[in-house]
Scaffold this motif. Structure first.
Motif, short mmCIF file in Angstrom:
data_model
loop_
_atom_site.label_atom_id
_atom_site.label_comp_id
_atom_site.label_asym_id
_atom_site.label_seq_id
_atom_site.Cartn_x
_atom_site.Cartn_y
_atom_site.Cartn_z
N ALA A 538 0.34 -71.69 24.12
CA ALA A 538 -0.69 -71.97 25.13
C ALA A 538 -1.79 -70.91 25.10
O ALA A 538 -2.99 -71.22 25.19
CB ALA A 538 -0.04 -72.04 26.51
N GLN A 541 -4.55 -71.28 22.71
CA GLN A 541 -5.56 -72.27 23.07
C GLN A 541 -6.36 -71.85 24.30
O GLN A 541 -7.11 -72.64 24.86
CB GLN A 541 -4.89 -73.62 23.34
CG GLN A 541 -4.12 -74.18 22.16
CD GLN A 541 -3.49 -75.53 22.46
OE1 GLN A 541 -4.17 -76.45 22.92
NE2 GLN A 541 -2.19 -75.66 22.22
N VAL A 543 -5.02 -70.80 27.25
CA VAL A 543 -4.34 -71.13 28.51
C VAL A 543 -3.28 -70.07 28.75
O VAL A 543 -2.37 -69.89 27.94
CB VAL A 543 -3.69 -72.53 28.42
CG1 VAL A 543 -2.91 -72.82 29.70
CG2 VAL A 543 -4.74 -73.60 28.19
N ALA A 633 -1.49 -81.23 29.99
CA ALA A 633 -1.96 -81.21 28.60
C ALA A 633 -1.66 -82.54 27.95
O ALA A 633 -1.17 -83.49 28.58
CB ALA A 633 -1.28 -80.06 27.84
N TRP A 689 -4.13 -78.46 24.92
CA TRP A 689 -4.97 -78.35 26.11
C TRP A 689 -6.43 -78.50 25.69
O TRP A 689 -6.89 -77.82 24.76
CB TRP A 689 -4.75 -77.00 26.79
CG TRP A 689 -3.45 -76.93 27.54
CD1 TRP A 689 -3.22 -77.30 28.83
CD2 TRP A 689 -2.20 -76.45 27.02
NE1 TRP A 689 -1.90 -77.09 29.15
CE2 TRP A 689 -1.24 -76.56 28.07
CE3 TRP A 689 -1.78 -75.95 25.79
CZ2 TRP A 689 0.07 -76.19 27.92
CZ3 TRP A 689 -0.47 -75.59 25.64
CH2 TRP A 689 0.45 -75.70 26.69
N ASN A 690 -7.13 -79.40 26.35
CA ASN A 690 -8.52 -79.68 25.98
C ASN A 690 -9.51 -78.92 26.85
O ASN A 690 -10.66 -79.32 27.00
CB ASN A 690 -8.79 -81.18 26.09
CG ASN A 690 -7.95 -81.97 25.10
OD1 ASN A 690 -7.82 -81.58 23.95
ND2 ASN A 690 -7.37 -83.07 25.58
#
Length: 691
Positions: A538, A541, A543, A633, A689-690
């Motif tokens: 995470a 990315q 996060v 996500a 995750w976008n």
């Protein structure tokens, strides 16, 4: 400090430049290029040499050729693979559609292997500009007998070639050429044919053929002669000679002779050279010169299986070396000549762009798979039956596919009223999973990563290694548990036989508390590590998630059940063996000792599977704990860790779940719930995750 490294050559490769005159060390005019092309063209039609060339070329042609994408961008790899008609290593598992244009690699390879026959084989490259890219559309063979001149640079590399030595002919520059050459030395760009060493035996063999044919024709039926009487006149002797010469073989043939004349048919007297043995010897020399001695094993009066295997091993090594030479030339070219792959990449992205490689695998190394061999491998524990192995066996022996009802789909846990398949009915395959795959060669990784897996930040090698390390340590620590359990069972068996109470064998039990505690410790530790790994994915990315505490109570409950099942399994195995050995009059201590030896001989496959499944469940517990703490996500199934992927796992691989509940319903206990391999499944879930 100034660098004083040499920057210019002092020596040279050859004294001849411009119109090249061939190998100056070759002493036989018929073997000096260009005359050698005609000589080798005749030699390759000899039955023995035809077999030798086929033995070299056919295994190489049927081998697995592919584009290795390691270290290269997907766009580059895809273009090279498309233009050459080759699959991408690890990505294209199934055959692709038929090609209607461009290079057909199988045909190009067949022609490139002519370099073994003639020593060299050139091709001219042609491109077309399509969508702003240079696309390779043709590799036109320029057969060796059409090459009239090879023009060299002063460093011995090729400047150009001419197919017509006339001054007005247009040369083909080196940057247009792909040049396969066998055993090149210096500036000898005509190479050295593998038939070169067979020239002497071939020449003698064909001369012996002609002599032997004449001998058979002349002496095969004997020489007729008519003997005239002692008082014959010269005219009568001449008539006798005419009668002998006029004799012919036929079912109506006959002769009439005057009184006193005698007809004889005289065969050869004395000994004659054994032409067939000499021809056989020459064939063996031709095979031996190409390391193909195994071709003659069936013609020898005696032999050895070990010798045949040695011949085969040496021959396969030579095949692999030739195939690697072809692959390297096609990729990187020869000195002064660009490779097919590297030039294609240079034209489109420049010389600084990493280029993929053409690789070849299993050249002649594929062993025959028989039912007996599979049975022995499975019995010895070297391999274990799984869905992929079953599918392979059914395909190889043309057996019908497994019925869909043969293995019923296991029910979904009661907590989830809908089956996972229904929840995933609306799933969509991420486009990233369908594109070219990134390179991955780490241990424990079944295939290359998809782009989604790569974007998730997962490190499959690290995930596998932590699981493997935990399993190895747990198995090592479990030895004390196993020893205590075997000793306990031995005491119970001995007491049951002393008491003549066979029913007690069915009631044997083991204390699994220590085993449960050991397994709980291992599961809790691995769950914590898995949570940290998921949090790191995470974080890659952007996060940030703090891993929550491990649910030790839930993991302890699972560990207690698995430990109890393992104890019951071992007790049951011991009871069955004790019952078999407990014949009337058997000594209790001897039976107990024999059962212990039996338990020691058992494979650890069952134990390894059960403990491995427990650790997989611990990993899943740690990963899902982080996913539930993190923002929502995109949850994607991945089977990259699964060493043997069954059809259900292949189908779920890359699936995007509706939410984390659906993902956990499919993978919450470690592995896919519908996997035909059961507890051996190593599938898991990743998250994207976008932002």
């Amino acid at each position: 400090m100034a660098i004083s490294a040499p920057t210019r050559d002092i020596g040279y490769l050859d004294q001849v430049y411009g119109l090249w005159l061939g190998d100056m060390l070759e002493q036989i005019p018929d073997l000096i290029w260009p005359q050698s092309v005609q000589t080798y063209a005749r030699m390759r039609h000899d039955p023995q040499l035809t077999a030798v060339l086929a033995a070299y070329s056919l295994p190489i042609r049927r081998a697995t050729w592919a584009i290795d994408p390691a270290g290269c961008r997907e766009e580059v790899v895809q273009l090279v693979a498309d233009d050459l008609g080759l699959p991408i290593l690890g990505s294209d598992a199934e055959p692709g559609p038929a090609r209607r244009r461009g290079v057909r690699w199988a045909d190009h390879l067949r022609l490139a292997l002519q370099s073994l026959t003639f020593g060299f084989m050139p091709f001219e490259r042609r491109y077309e500009i399509r969508d702003g890219r240079a696309r390779l559309v043709n590799l036109g063979e320029r057969l060796p007998h059409t090459i009239g001149a090879i023009n060299l640079n002063r460093d011995g590399t090729i400047a150009s070639v001419q197919q017509d030595v006339a001054p007005a002919s247009k040369p083909i520059p080196a940057d247009r050429l792909a040049w396969y050459v066998h055993e090149r030395e210096g500036a000898n760009w005509a190479g050295r044919s593998i038939l070169r060493a067979s020239y002497g035996p071939w020449l003698l063999k064909h001369e012996t053929w002609r002599v032997n044919a004449t001998s058979i024709r002349r002496f095969g039926m004997g020489v007729p002669n008519v003997e005239a009487p002692a008082s014959s006149t010269p005219a009568q002797v001449a008539e006798a000679q005419r009668l002998a010469s006029a004799m012919r073989v036929g079912d109506q043939s006959g002769v009439g002779l005057p009184a006193g004349f005698k007809l004889n048919i005289t065969g050869m007297t004395g000994s004659a050279p054994d032409a067939m043995a000499f021809i056989h010897y020459l064939d063996q020399q031709m095979s031996r010169s190409a390391l193909a001695g195994l071709m003659d094993l069936g013609d020898t009066s005696n032999g050895s299986r070990a010798l045949g295997q040695s011949f085969l091993d040496l021959f396969l090594l030579s095949l692999q070396a030739v195939a690697d030479e072809i692959a390297d030339t096609a990729t990187s070219g020869q000195p002064g000549l660009s490779g097919i792959v590297t030039q294609l990449v240079d034209y489109n992205w420049g010389e600084d762009e990493p280029a993929p490689k053409i690789v070849v695998q299993d050249v002649g190394s594929r062993q025959e798979v028989t039912a007996e061999a599979l049975d022995q491998l499975i019995r010895s524990g070297a391999i274990s039956p799984d869905p992929e192995l079953e599918a392979y066996v059914r395909k190889m022996w043309r057996l019908p596919e497994r019925s869909q009802t043969a293995l019923p789909t296991p029910p979904v846990p009661e907590a989830d009223p809908q089956p996972v398949a229904a929840q995933a009915r609306k799933r969509r395959r991420t486009a990233r999973a369908r594109q070219a795959r990134a390179a991955a060669t780490e241990e424990g990784v079944r295939r290359q990563l998809t782009l989604a897996e790569n974007d998730s930040g997962m490190d499959p090698a690290a995930i596998h290694q932590t699981w493997q390390d935990a399993l190895d340590k747990l198995l090592d620590d479990w030895q004390d548990i196993s020893t205590d359990w075997r000793d306990d069972l031995a005491n119970q068996i001995e007491q049951a036989i002393k008491d003549d109470d066979l029913q007690a064998l069915a009631e044997m039990s083991l204390d699994s508390a220590a085993a449960a505690a050991l397994l709980t410790t291992a599961m809790v530790a691995l769950a914590g590590t898995a949570a940290d790994q998921m949090a790191a994915e995470a974080d890659s990315q952007g996060v940030n998630v703090d891993p929550p505490p491990v649910d030790e109570e839930a993991l302890g409950a699972v560990a207690a059940v698995i430990a109890a099942l393992l104890a019951a399994w071992l007790a049951g195995a011991a009871a069955r063996e004790a019952l078999r050995l407990a014949v009337p009059g058997a000594a209790a201590a001897a039976v107990a000792a024999a059962v212990v030896l039996f338990l020691l001989s058992l494979s650890d496959r069952f134990l390894r599977d059960q403990l491995g499944a427990a650790l997989s469940q611990a990993q899943a517990s740690g990963r899902f704990a982080v996913l539930r703490e993190a923002p929502v996500a995109e949850y994607i199934a991945t089977e990259v860790l699964d060493p043997s992927t069954c059809p259900p796992c292949s189908d779920i691989d890359g699936t995007v779940f509706d939410d984390v509940d659906a993902a956990q319903a499919a993978y919450g206990n470690g592995g896919y719930i519908h996997c035909q391999g059961g507890i051996r499944c190593r599938g898991t879930v990743i998250a994207i995750w976008n932002g």
